[in-house]
Scaffold this motif. Structure first.
Motif, short mmCIF file in Angstrom:
data_model
loop_
_atom_site.label_atom_id
_atom_site.label_comp_id
_atom_site.label_asym_id
_atom_site.label_seq_id
_atom_site.Cartn_x
_atom_site.Cartn_y
_atom_site.Cartn_z
N GLY A 8 0.82 -1.20 0.00
CA GLY A 8 0.00 0.00 0.00
C GLY A 8 0.85 1.25 0.00
O GLY A 8 0.57 2.21 0.73
N ALA A 9 1.90 1.26 -0.81
CA ALA A 9 2.83 2.38 -0.83
C ALA A 9 2.17 3.62 -1.41
O ALA A 9 1.51 3.56 -2.45
N LEU A 63 8.51 -1.50 -2.01
CA LEU A 63 7.26 -0.77 -2.10
C LEU A 63 6.31 -1.52 -3.02
O LEU A 63 6.66 -1.83 -4.17
N ILE A 64 5.12 -1.81 -2.54
CA ILE A 64 4.15 -2.60 -3.31
C ILE A 64 2.87 -1.80 -3.48
O ILE A 64 2.27 -1.35 -2.50
N ALA A 73 4.92 -4.03 -8.56
CA ALA A 73 3.51 -3.80 -8.84
C ALA A 73 2.68 -5.02 -8.43
O ALA A 73 3.02 -6.16 -8.76
N ALA A 74 1.60 -4.76 -7.70
CA ALA A 74 0.68 -5.81 -7.31
C ALA A 74 -0.63 -5.17 -6.88
O ALA A 74 -0.67 -4.01 -6.45
N GLY A 82 -2.42 -13.74 -6.25
CA GLY A 82 -1.26 -14.21 -7.00
C GLY A 82 -0.24 -13.11 -7.23
O GLY A 82 0.97 -13.34 -7.10
N SER A 83 -0.70 -11.91 -7.55
CA SER A 83 0.24 -10.81 -7.80
C SER A 83 0.93 -10.39 -6.50
O SER A 83 2.11 -10.03 -6.52
N LEU A 84 0.22 -10.46 -5.38
CA LEU A 84 0.83 -10.13 -4.09
C LEU A 84 1.96 -11.11 -3.76
O LEU A 84 3.05 -10.71 -3.35
N THR A 85 1.67 -12.40 -3.90
CA THR A 85 2.68 -13.41 -3.60
C THR A 85 3.89 -13.24 -4.50
O THR A 85 5.05 -13.29 -4.03
#
Length: 221
Positions: free
Chosen positions: A8-9, A30-31, A56-57, A63-66
Motif C-alpha cells: 500500500g505504498a 514498495l508494493i 507492482a501488485a 497471485g500478484s501479491l505473492t
C-alpha cells in the motif's frame, strides 16, 4: 541487510514509514498497483540514500501479491518487516442498511484475503531469520463500527481478529504482530497523526515489541 516490505505504498504515510525503516538499515520494497507512484517514491527514497525498489501488485489479486513479495525477497534480501496499510476504496463504505452480501466481497478480499496472502508469503523467510514483525494499520472503524461505513467496519474487524491471532500464535517464534489504529485523518500538521509521527510510532512498535493494539490518538467520544 533485511527488507521492510510496505503493501500500500503512497506519498504520505507510506513514504514516511519507508524512509524511517530505510534509514534504520533495511532495504525497502514498495508494493502498489500504481507503477508511476512506485517510480516516484523509489526515486525520492534513493535521493535520501534509502535503497528501495517498487513491485507492482493488486491487493485484490492474491497471485500478484505473492509474486511481488517473493520478488522483493529475492531482489533485496529476506523480508523482516511487513507493513499492510493500503487505503480502502470509497465504495467499500456504504451504509449498513444499503449493504448486500456481494458488497462485502471486495472489502473482505482487501482486508482479509490480502493480509493472509502476504503473511503466508513472508512467514517462511521470517522463520528462517528467527525474527520478524507484522504491522497492520487500520482506521477507527476496526474497533468501533461505523454504520455509514459498513464494508470497512466489517472487514477491518475481521483483519483485527486475524492479526490478534497471529500475535498470540507467533510470539513463541520471535515474530511480533501488532496493529496501529488511526482514528482520524492523517495530516502533516497533526501532533500524533502526521506521516512522520506515525512512521516513528510504527518503528517503535517494531523495535519495542510490546503489546498488540496501539492507538495513534484516543478514540473520540
Amino acid at each position: 541487510m533485511t527488507t521492510f516490505a510496505l503493501v500500500g505504498a503512497g506519498p504520505g504515510l507510506g513514504l514516511a514509514t519507508a524512509r524511517r525503516f530505510g534509514t534504520a538499515s533495511h532495504s525497502v520494497a514498495l508494493i502498489s498497483r500504481n507503477v508511476e507512484h512506485l517510480d516516484a517514491l523509489t526515486a525520492e527514497l534513493s535521493r535520501d540514500g534509502v535503497p528501495a525498489r517498487g513491485f507492482a501488485a493488486d491487493v485484490l489479486d492474491p497471485g500478484s501479491l505473492t509474486t511481488a513479495l517473493e520478488a522483493a525477497s529475492e531482489t533485496l534480501g529476506p523480508i523482516e518487516i511487513l507493513q499492510y496499510s493500503p487505503v480502502p476504496r470509497a465504495d467499500f463504505m456504504k451504509p449498513v442498511l444499503d449493504t448486500r452480501a456481494d458488497d462485502l466481497d471486495a472489502p473482505l478480499g482487501f482486508s482479509v484475503k490480502g493480509p493472509v496472502t502476504c503473511v503466508n508469503a513472508v512467514l517462511p523467510g521470517m522463520r528462517a531469520l528467527g525474527r520478524g514483525t507484522l504491522l497492520f494499520v487500520n482506521g477507527g472503524s476496526a474497533v468501533r463500527p461505523h454504520p455509514e461505513r459498513a464494508g470497512t467496519s466489517i472487514a477491518f474487524a475481521a483483519e483485527s481478529a486475524y492479526a490478534q491471532m497471529l500475535h498470540d500464535a507467533l510470539a513463541p517464534e520471535n515474530i511480533h504482530a501488532a496493529q496501529l489504529i488511526i482514528p482520524g485523518a492523517i495530516s502533516p500538521d497533526a501532533e500524533h497523526s502526521s506521516p512522520d509521527a506515525l512512521a516513528e510510532r510504527l518503528y517503535a512498535m517494531h523495535a519495542e515489541r510490546s503489546g498488540f493494539r496501539h492507538f495513534a490518538e484516543p478514540l473520540p467520544d
